[in-house]
Write an enzyme that holds these catalytic residues in place. Structure first.
Site, PDB file in Angstrom:
ATOM      1  N   SER A 180      19.926  -9.431  11.926  1.00  0.00           N
ATOM      2  CA  SER A 180      21.395  -9.693  12.350  1.00  0.00           C
ATOM      3  C   SER A 180      21.411 -10.656  13.564  1.00  0.00           C
ATOM      4  CB  SER A 180      21.941  -8.499  13.121  1.00  0.00           C
ATOM      5  OG  SER A 180      21.721  -7.419  12.145  1.00  0.00           O
TER       6      SER A 180
HETATM    7  N1  SAH Z   1      18.755  -4.141  12.631  1.00  0.00           N
HETATM    8  C1  SAH Z   1      17.899  -5.040  11.720  1.00  0.00           C
HETATM    9  C2  SAH Z   1      18.940  -5.498  10.560  1.00  0.00           C
HETATM   10  C3  SAH Z   1      18.502  -5.295   9.141  1.00  0.00           C
HETATM   11  S1  SAH Z   1      19.734  -5.523   7.947  1.00  0.00           S
HETATM   12  C4  SAH Z   1      16.981  -5.908  12.400  1.00  0.00           C
HETATM   13  O1  SAH Z   1      17.112  -6.282  13.665  1.00  0.00           O
HETATM   14  O2  SAH Z   1      16.281  -6.767  11.698  1.00  0.00           O
HETATM   15  C5  SAH Z   1      19.934  -3.963   7.342  1.00  0.00           C
HETATM   16  C6  SAH Z   1      18.613  -3.142   6.748  1.00  0.00           C
HETATM   17  O3  SAH Z   1      19.314  -1.839   6.172  1.00  0.00           O
HETATM   18  C7  SAH Z   1      17.926  -3.869   5.808  1.00  0.00           C
HETATM   19  O4  SAH Z   1      16.686  -3.836   6.028  1.00  0.00           O
HETATM   20  C8  SAH Z   1      18.101  -2.967   4.570  1.00  0.00           C
HETATM   21  O5  SAH Z   1      17.112  -2.614   3.676  1.00  0.00           O
HETATM   22  C9  SAH Z   1      18.427  -1.554   5.323  1.00  0.00           C
HETATM   23  N2  SAH Z   1      19.130  -0.448   4.576  1.00  0.00           N
HETATM   24  C10 SAH Z   1      20.058  -0.617   3.617  1.00  0.00           C
HETATM   25  N3  SAH Z   1      20.374   0.730   3.195  1.00  0.00           N
HETATM   26  C11 SAH Z   1      19.683   1.683   3.697  1.00  0.00           C
HETATM   27  C12 SAH Z   1      19.610   2.836   3.525  1.00  0.00           C
HETATM   28  N4  SAH Z   1      20.250   3.687   3.024  1.00  0.00           N
HETATM   29  N5  SAH Z   1      18.629   3.614   4.481  1.00  0.00           N
HETATM   30  C13 SAH Z   1      17.800   2.677   5.157  1.00  0.00           C
HETATM   31  N6  SAH Z   1      17.880   1.503   5.300  1.00  0.00           N
HETATM   32  C14 SAH Z   1      18.875   0.601   4.609  1.00  0.00           C
END
Ligand code: SAH
Length: 210
Positions: free
Chosen positions: A60
Site C-alpha cells: 500500500s
Molecule cells: N498491508 C500490506 C498490503 C498487502 S495487499 C503490505 O503492507 O504490504 C493485500 C494483501 O491481502 C495481499 O497480499 C493479498 O494476498 C491479501 N489477501 C487478500 N485476501 C485475503 C484473505 N482472505 N486472507 C488473507 N489475506 C488476503
C-alpha cells in the site's frame, strides 16, 4: 536513495497530508520500506505510491499505511491486533512498533514466506504470521482490540466481529469498484458503523493460494 534523508522527506509529506500522530510518524520513519519490495524497485520505496509485490498484489501507499495505523491507535496502544493480508509485511512492521502483539494472516504462501523473512531480519518479534484465509480470523488468539486489513471484502464479514474484544474495532475497506474505509466498533449495545473515507484496495479473496 534509501537514506535516512529520503525517509524524512516521506515523513514531511505524510505530515502535509494530515498525519499528525507522532507515534505513527516515528514508526514510519524507523521502518525501512525499501526492504519490503524487490531490489529493482527499492529506489522508489519512499515515493508516496503503491508498489507491486507480485501475484497481482501491492504494498500500500505510505499515506494509507500511516492513516490506517493512526486509526488503529485512536483508543491508545492496542494490545492485540489482527491484520488480514500480510502482503509484503510492511504494515505489520509498522504496527509492530506501536502495538503489543500483531497477528497477521496472508492467503498467498510465497508472499507470506518473503514477509516472514523480512520481519525476522528487522527483529519484529511481536509479529506472528499464518498462511490462511483472513475471512476466518484467528480464533486461537482472539479477542483482538483491532482487526484491520488492506484488502476489501464486498461486505463486512460478520463472523470476524465475534473475534473483537469489548470496545474493540474492525477497520476494513469495503466494496467493489467503489470502496469505503469502514470502522465497526463493538459497544455494549452492539456494533456501531462509521464510514471513514473513500479508498481503493485490492479485493479480499476467499480460500488460500499455495
Ligand atoms: N498491508 C500490506 C498490503 C498487502 S495487499 C503490505 O503492507 O504490504 C493485500 C494483501 O491481502 C495481499 O497480499 C493479498 O494476498 C491479501 N489477501 C487478500 N485476501 C485475503 C484473505 N482472505 N486472507 C488473507 N489475506 C488476503
Amino acid at each position: 536513495m534509501t537514506s535516512q534523508r529520503t525517509r524524512l522527506r516521506l515523513i514531511e509529506r505524510l505530515k502535509a497530508q494530515g498525519i499528525r500522530d507522532d507515534r505513527v510518524l516515528q514508526a514510519m520513519s524507523e521502518t525501512p520500506r525499501h526492504l519490503f519490495v524487490d531490489e529493482a524497485l527499492a529506489h522508489r520505496a519512499y515515493e508516496d505510491t503503491a508498489l507491486p509485490i507480485g501475484f497481482n498484489q501491492t504494498l500500500s501507499q505510505p499515506y494509507i499505511v500511516a492513516r490506517m495505523t493512526e486509526l488503529a491507535l485512536q483508543r491508545g496502544k492496542p494490545g492485540r491486533v489482527l491484520e488480514l493480508g500480510t502482503g509484503s509485511g510492511y504494515q505489520s512492521a509498522v504496527l509492530a512498533r506501536v502495538a503489543d502483539e500483531i497477528y497477521s494472516i496472508e492467503r498467498i504462501k510465497p508472499l507470506l514466506s518473503k514477509a516472514k523473512a523480512r520481519l525476522r531480519t528487522l527483529k519484529a518479534r511481536n509479529v506472528r504470521c499464518m498462511h490462511g484465509d483472513g475471512f476466518e480470523g484467528w480464533a486461537e488468539f482472539a479477542p483482538f482490540d483491532v482487526i484491520m486489513g488492506a484488502a476489501a471484502p464486498e461486505t463486512i464479514p460478520q463472523n470476524l466481529l465475534s473475534q473483537l474484544a469489548p470496545d474493540g474495532f474492525l477497520l476494513l475497506p469495503v466494496g467493489g469498484s467503489e470502496q469505503k474505509l469502514v470502522q465497526m466498533t463493538s459497544t455494549s449495545e452492539g456494533f456501531e458503523e462509521t464510514i471513514i473515507e473513500d479508498v481503493f484496495f485490492v479485493p479480499m479473496r476467499e480460500g488460500v493460494h499455495r
